[in-house]
Design a protein around this motif. Structure first.
Motif, PDB file in Angstrom:
ATOM      1  N   SER A 156       8.030   4.959   1.682  1.00 22.44           N
ATOM      2  CA  SER A 156       6.674   5.472   1.480  1.00 22.44           C
ATOM      3  C   SER A 156       6.512   5.919   0.041  1.00 22.44           C
ATOM      4  N   GLY A 157       5.263   6.099  -0.364  1.00 19.86           N
ATOM      5  CA  GLY A 157       4.975   6.514  -1.734  1.00 19.86           C
ATOM      6  C   GLY A 157       5.671   7.817  -2.095  1.00 19.86           C
ATOM      7  N   ARG A 181       9.921  10.689  -5.074  1.00 15.95           N
ATOM      8  CA  ARG A 181      11.020  11.660  -5.060  1.00 15.95           C
ATOM      9  C   ARG A 181      12.325  11.028  -5.502  1.00 15.95           C
ATOM     10  N   ILE A 182      12.505   9.738  -5.198  1.00 18.85           N
ATOM     11  CA  ILE A 182      13.706   9.043  -5.694  1.00 18.85           C
ATOM     12  C   ILE A 182      13.706   9.053  -7.217  1.00 18.85           C
ATOM     13  N   PRO A 212       0.489  -2.659   3.820  1.00 13.33           N
ATOM     14  CA  PRO A 212       1.714  -2.716   4.609  1.00 13.33           C
ATOM     15  C   PRO A 212       2.815  -3.297   3.749  1.00 13.33           C
ATOM     16  N   PRO A 213       4.060  -3.076   4.138  1.00 12.71           N
ATOM     17  CA  PRO A 213       5.143  -3.647   3.340  1.00 12.71           C
ATOM     18  C   PRO A 213       5.019  -5.164   3.288  1.00 12.71           C
ATOM     19  N   ARG A 214       5.240  -5.717   2.107  1.00 10.92           N
ATOM     20  CA  ARG A 214       5.232  -7.167   1.988  1.00 10.92           C
ATOM     21  C   ARG A 214       6.650  -7.636   1.780  1.00 10.92           C
ATOM     22  N   ASP A 222       2.200   6.554   9.955  1.00 10.44           N
ATOM     23  CA  ASP A 222       2.428   5.115   9.988  1.00 10.44           C
ATOM     24  C   ASP A 222       1.658   4.560  11.180  1.00 10.44           C
ATOM     25  N   LEU A 223       0.593   3.819  10.878  1.00  9.14           N
ATOM     26  CA  LEU A 223      -0.299   3.372  11.952  1.00  9.14           C
ATOM     27  C   LEU A 223       0.397   2.434  12.937  1.00  9.14           C
TER      28      LEU A 223
END
Lengths: 333, 336, 310, 330
Positions: free
Chosen positions: A166-167, A172-173, C14-16, D281-282
């Motif tokens: 996630s963003g 944070r990384i 969404p993740p690609r 997370d949907l």
């Protein structure tokens, strides 16, 4: 305070002296010249660690300044000194030391990851070059420790591709990576402008903890005066490459003197329906494509402009002994 | 600031001059790098031929004058540049005393006509097909059937040319297989001549059009799809515009821009491909002239034709560059 | 599963995962299969067929392929010893295909490989250094792209009396670099502003290290696509030269076979196998390369897949 | 900020559900969203990224693109259900009855058309323009309304600053005097001073034309300044909806509370409050209340049962099992 730290206390950690940067206007590129930095000077003390904000709108030159401090941007005039050493004229050893001591966090927590590699790549890159830990195990322990500082579990983030995170995790990384090198200064270039409200306080909180617990100074580049007010010690307000007002954050934002600072503060929408936006209407933005070369860049939009404002750039005037300075002809005696 | 600015014009003109100069210099260097001093070989071949040619002395003189073989290299070079810019390309060796300029001038209209028409056709048809395939509201039937027309894409034009000759000229005998017009017809602005020219031009043009339009179609399709996600496309739909207007003014109008750039970049390749197509069809244009030069070892002819080709392509690119600011207002925009 | 970009209308993209289905791209597979079939044909052919039959006067003349009638009077009927027929100089078509195909492929690959290496180096230098270096490289590559390379190659070949496969590849490479330079430069220009380049710099990496370790891996799909397109373009140029009679004449190539066919008026004599078979072989190669190129294109730009044909 | 009691609804959204068909089980980006927009009011739709606010807006315009689709519900504007319109009628209906101020000011205008033409496009598609002169006059009028000089009409989008472009979009949205305008984060890419200018022109057109507006955003400060009522969204659902002054003074839902608390002030220094967790997370929502994992007040029932939106005071609705009633002292 020991004598050793006294010595470092005398030389500022970072000093920018009369930095000038002009973009464009070259023979091949053509186009108009943009004054990104106009004789900018500022300095950050080594101890105690402080968070210094450089605030301004887009085109204010704040990111150019960040680039200059990180060594990405070559100045046209002036110097950036790190612990008294000119960044542009460093020996190999000094440069190595400088690279290790000055780190950065960027705005976009996605772009800083090379999509080809796992997140580990970012840590390994540093490990290898700076020899931070000996051996695989020690390196791993160091990484885990750094991740814990920013509240991440290593199992959640290591060995993954950046798009699987996630963003908030990504940002944070980045901070963990910077921390791992135990730098003296972190340039935070809009670290919270692309994250949600809930993550924003998390990241700002980490910055505060790093300042207090790890003695890391921050150069906090932002367009958001409110977050600057909440976490910073000092602030420099930039407008089109010029420092218009600077000093301790309470003085500058609590008692703004420059018409531009006042305009900025008045334009912030307050999360309180009972407190209106105030009556001071900003002048229109299209009047500002006139590029003032010698005078005050804010002249075209300034509600209090005077004749002498076009003629020359006002010098910075100290208003009191706290370091509150303003560059405006209204205050030139 | 609209249209073409001075700076833009200067940049494009520099590019034009540079391209032509580069081509000329290559033409100058190549014979001098060739193994076994081909210039000397050429002269000896010339002398051998002189037995058959009456004005042999004059010819050899003209040849040596053109190349100034005994002068220092830089003198040779500047003399050569000067001659080329005055369009003095020397005498053909095989058809002495015809000058290369004369031969080129005779061949040029055919190539120019064929190439211009074929390129414009493949570009517009390809763009139209690509735009329709890449446009969501296009009926599914059309979107499935149109790609069939692209089946010749990626096949070299001259190979398709051979196939076309075999099928239409040799097999069905519906179209002529060689030349630019029928033997009995004299060049005049008459129906007989014009229809003959069209008949003869159909197969070579088809070979170029069918093989190249697929590239424009694919590029256009990609841009149409990319474009569909742009905010201005969403806003155009929200405005309730007619689908035709959204398609043309918002979709095609923007998606075509990169295709025009691609056209400028590929004119050289198109011209190269058509050389061989002309040779296959014995079409009396520059390509066939070049082939005659190769067969006869007529070096001045080869070089002259190639020089004119390079100039022609450079000018075509220049013209496209000049048109570009009119279709993309952003290109010459500079603030201040 | 269909990959879609939700980012426009949903707040979080969404993740690609472009890598997850890289090898599921149908066009890529089809193209690779075609090329593999060509290679297999060549390899098996060398094992099981007498390739010396590709020499002049090693066979009877003008035999049609097995199962086809002679195109007219004056032709012998087909013989099972020459399943794909023979041409007017007494060469076996099957042997010609087996020996000619790898030569044609090799020329294209040599030229494309050199072109891609030179082009990548120039493109990276231009894109990363910027300034006057970039200007010079850009202007030069644009000028070379504009020049009709085939025409210049014709001039060069006309001065060279005899050429072999490798020299032919080298010759074509002279004009094979600008395309790659352009593509790579554009990519580097967009990539160098990415955060990870700055990150690597902060981690103390030098410019060559950044170019090779950080940028190059991300350029791989572009390099692959450019390489495929370049192989195809160079085979086209090579066959063009050969068809004009300017190619290597000591070893058989597909283009040279077409040249002989044209010179031997094969079209008008109805000897379709003479020119048809090498053209068929080349078409398979071109279509294979083309499919790979558009397959790679869709990999690089995933939106193309969900768009039009959906 | 007026509290309308008798105002009629311009727009009624009922049980609007949007699915994204990206896997076997669709992702629910908007879940049974219902609200009204009253005549002349500005309704804020606020939430973090992924909460479904933009999805809802696009669904209201029927502009969702695949794989998104409206899976259920209705949107009644001026008495017509937009979901039931046929393509031609829908085209005619759009802009005349519901207009859009898009999110990306930088890219929302067609780069190859002059401003004038793009404004004229919208007008000519729906109404008789009354000739070239009248059209030009109307365009000048519209530009003036948003504080732009009339000669802007001759320019191309790349010749305008971000703020000017966005104001052109505002002018375009009100060209046909629609009863409802949807503004999708109209100022999110702009500097604070320019944002103020654009906001000013929004306020002005709202006051002079009486147009109802749905304002999508994530900035609680902007919501406080520009809206009459606010709907807070989370994970595709409306969590709380209330008049702006009440919502900011006495938020009922813990999530609303967090949103307000997380806005840094420029007047008072307060210790940073860190809230655990990130946006949901949907694809993988918890059972029960979607906010439960991040909620400081969650109790057992929150984990099992999704709370419905219910009235908790005059004009204030919240979807919470444990609404913050002790602060509700008005």
């Amino acid at each position: 305070m020991t004598t050793a730290s006294e010595k470092t206390a005398n030389t500022p950690l970072l000093e920018v002296r009369d930095a000038v940067k002009v973009y464009g206007g070259g023979f091949l590129s053509g186009g108009r010249r943009v004054h990104a930095l106009r004789e900018v000077s500022l300095s950050l003390d080594a101890t105690p660690a402080r968070i210094t904000a450089v605030a301004g709108e887009s085109g204010s030159g704040k990111s150019t300044l960040a680039g200059a401090v990180l060594g990405f941007v070559q100045l046209d005039a002036g110097h950036v000194l790190f612990e008294g050493q000119d960044v542009a004229a460093m020996s190999r050893n000094q440069r190595f030391n400088y690279r290790r001591s000055v780190q950065a966090i960027f705005q976009d927590p996605y772009a800083v990851f090379n999509p080809f590699f796992h997140t580990d790549h970012l840590f390994n890159l540093v490990m290898r070059r700076f020899g931070i830990a000996k051996g695989r195990k020690a390196a791993r322990a160091r990484i885990v420790e750094a991740l814990e500082t920013v509240g991440l579990r290593s199992d959640d983030v290591l060995g993954k591709h950046p798009h699987q995170l996630s963003g908030g995790q990504r940002q944070r990384i980045m901070i963990a990576r910077a921390c791992m090198m135990a730098p003296k200064l972190i340039v935070a270039d809009e670290p919270v402008s692309m994250v949600d409200a809930s993550l924003r306080s998390t990241i700002l909180d980490i910055m505060l903890r790093l300042r207090d617990d790890n003695n890391i100074s921050f150069l906090y580049i932002t367009h958001d005066l409110s977050t600057a007010y909440q976490i910073c010690d000092d602030i420099h307000i930039f407008y089109q490459g010029a420092q218009v007002e600077s000093g301790p954050v309470d003085a500058v934002l609590g008692n703004a003197k420059h018409p531009y600072t006042q305009l900025l503060i008045a334009s912030i929408p307050e999360p309180d329906p009972t407190r209106g936006w105030g009556t001071q209407l900003p002048p229109d933005d299209e009047n500002n494509d006139r590029d003032i070369i010698n005078g005050c860049p804010f002249y075209p939009r300034c509600p209090k402009r005077m004749e002498q404002c076009v003629a020359h750039l006002p010098a910075r005037v100290s208003l009191d002994d706290t370091g509150h300075q303003v560059a405006c002809h209204l205050f030139v005696k | 600031m609209r249209g073409i600015t001075k700076g833009y014009l200067i940049k494009r003109l520099t590019m034009l001059v540079l391209t032509v100069w580069l081509g000329l210099t290559l033409m100058f260097i190549i014979p001098r790098l060739a193994p076994g001093d081909p210039v000397a070989a050429m002269v000896s071949r010339l002398s051998a031929q002189a037995g058959r040619v009456e004005q042999s002395e004059q010819m050899i003189q003209a040849w040596q004058e053109r190349f100034g073989l005994d002068a220092p290299m830089y003198v040779q070079y500047f003399r050569y540049l000067g001659n080329s810019f005055r369009f003095r390309l020397g005498y053909s060796m095989a058809y002495f005393p015809t000058t290369v300029e004369e031969m080129v001038m005779r061949a040029m209209p055919w190539t120019l006509g064929l190439l211009t028409i074929a390129t414009l056709m493949s570009f517009t048809v390809g763009i139209a097909i690509g735009a329709l395939i890449g446009w969501r509201p296009t009926p599914r039937v059309v979107r499935t059937l149109l790609p069939v027309s692209l089946c010749f894409t990626s096949i070299p034009p001259f190979m398709l040319g051979i196939l076309l000759i075999y099928v239409f000229a040799f097999g069905f005998r519906v179209l002529p297989f060689a030349g630019a017009y029928a033997r009995g017809v004299s060049p005049a602005f008459s129906w007989a001549f014009v229809s003959s020219v069209i008949q003869h031009g159909t197969l070579p043009a088809a070979a170029v059009v069918l093989t190249s339009m697929g590239h424009w179609a694919l590029g256009m399709r990609a841009m149409m799809i990319t474009n569909a996600g742009e905010d201005y496309m969403v806003l155009a739909q929200a405005k309730g515009l007619r689908p035709g207007r959204v398609f043309w003014m918002y979709g095609v109008r923007n998606a075509i821009l990169p295709q025009v750039t691609a056209l400028a970049l590929s004119i050289g390749v198109i011209a190269g491909g058509s050389i061989i197509v002309e040779y296959i069809f014995t079409y009396p244009g520059m390509g066939y002239l070049l082939y005659q030069g190769i067969v006869n070892n007529d070096y001045p002819l080869i070089q002259g034709v190639v020089f004119v080709l390079i100039c022609g392509v450079a000018v075509a690119v220049f013209i496209i560059d000049l048109l570009y600011p009119f279709i993309d207002p952003r290109i010459t925009y500079e603030r201040g | 599963m269909k990959e879609v970009d939700l980012s426009i209308h949903q707040d979080t993209p969404p993740p690609r995962r472009p890598r997850d289905y890289a090898w599921l791209n149908g066009k890529l597979i089809a193209g690779a299969a075609l090329l593999l079939a060509v290679l297999l044909f060549v390899l098996l052919g060398r094992l099981f067929w007498d390739v010396t039959l590709a020499r002049v006067a090693s066979c009877p003349l003008n035999l049609p392929p097995v199962g086809f009638d002679a195109p007219g009077p004056g032709f012998e009927p087909s013989q099972s010893a020459h399943p794909l027929g023979t041409e007017s100089s007494g060469r076996d078509m099957l042997a010609l295909l087996i020996t000619g195909t790898p030569n044609s492929l090799l020329i294209g690959i040599i030229a494309a490989a050199i072109g891609i290496v030179v082009g990548t180096m120039l493109g990276m230098t231009a894109g990363f250094l910027g300034g006057w270096v970039d200007a010079v490289i850009r202007i030069c590559s644009d000028a070379v792209i504009t020049i009709p390379s085939l025409a210049v190659l014709i001039v060069i070949s006309s001065y060279v009396s005899e050429i072999d496969i490798k020299s032919m590849g080298l010759l074509l490479a002279l004009f094979a670099w600008p395309g790659a330079t352009r593509v790579i430069r554009a990519q580097v220009l967009s990539l160098r502003e990415r955060g990870y380049v700055q990150m690597a710099r902060l981690s103390g990496a030098s410019t060559p290290e950044i170019l090779i370790c950080e940028l190059l891996p991300n350029l791989l799909p572009f390099l692959a696509a450019t390489f495929t397109a370049s192989v195809s373009g160079n085979i086209l140029a090579a066959t063009g030269l050969e068809a004009l009679g300017l190619g290597p004449s000591r070893v058989p190539t597909l283009g040279m076979t077409i040249f002989y066919a044209i010179r031997g008026a094969a079209i008008l004599r109805g000897m379709w196998w003479w020119w048809g078979l090498p053209i068929l072989m080349l078409m398979i190669i071109f279509i294979g390369l083309f499919l790979i190129a558009i397959g790679l294109d869709e990999l690089v730009n995933p939106r193309l897949r969900s768009g039009g044909d959906a | 900020m007026s509290n309308r009691t008798t105002a009629a609804a311009v727009c009624e959204v009922r049980n609007l559900t949007v699915h994204y068909d990206v896997s076997a089980t669709p992702v629910v980006a908007a879940n049974e969203v219902s609200f009204d927009v009253y005549e002349g009011e500005t309704l804020g739709l606020v939430g973090e990224s992924g909460c479904g606010k933009s999805t809802t807006a696009m669904a209201m315009l029927r502009l969702l693109q695949t794989p998104g689709r409206v899976a259920g519900g209705s949107v009644n504007i001026a008495g017509v259900d937009i979901m039931r319109l046929r393509p031609a009628a829908l085209r005619d209906f759009r802009w005349r009855n519901i207009a859009l101020i898009p999110q990306g000011a930088m890219n929302a205008l067609n780069p190859v058309m002059r401003i004038e033409k793009q404004l004229a496009d919208a007008i000519a598609a729906h109404a008789d323009t009354g000739g070239r002169q009248a059209l030009r006059a109307r365009i000048g009028e519209l530009l003036e309304m948003v504080g732009l000089p009339a000669d802007v009409r001759r320019l191309y989008p790349h010749e305008l600053s971000g703020g000017m472009k966005q104001r052109v979009c505002v002018a375009m949205a009100v060209a046909l005097n629609p009863p409802l305008v949807i503004a999708d984060e109209p100022t999110s890419a702009l500097d604070v001073v320019v944002q103020r200018l654009v906001a000013q022109s929004l306020i002005r057109i709202k006051e002079t034309l009486g147009i109802a507006m749905v304002l999508i955003g994530h900035d609680m400060g902007l919501m406080a300044q520009l809206t009459d009522r606010v709907a807070v969204m989370y994970a595709g659902r409306i969590m709380e909806i209330a008049p702006t002054d009440i919502l900011f003074k006495a938020p009922l839902h813990p999530y609303t509370q967090q949103l307000i608390d997380s806005v840094p002030s420029i007047r008072v220094k307060k210790p940073l409050r860190v809230f655990p967790g990130g946006p949901p997370d949907l694809r993988n929502l918890p059972p029960g209340c979607p906010f439960e994992p991040r909620c400081p007040k969650a109790i057992t029932i929150c984990r099992g049962e999704t709370p419905a939106l219910k009235a908790c005071g005059e004009k204030q609705y919240a979807a919470c099992h444990v609404p913050n009633t002790n602060r509700n002292n008005i």
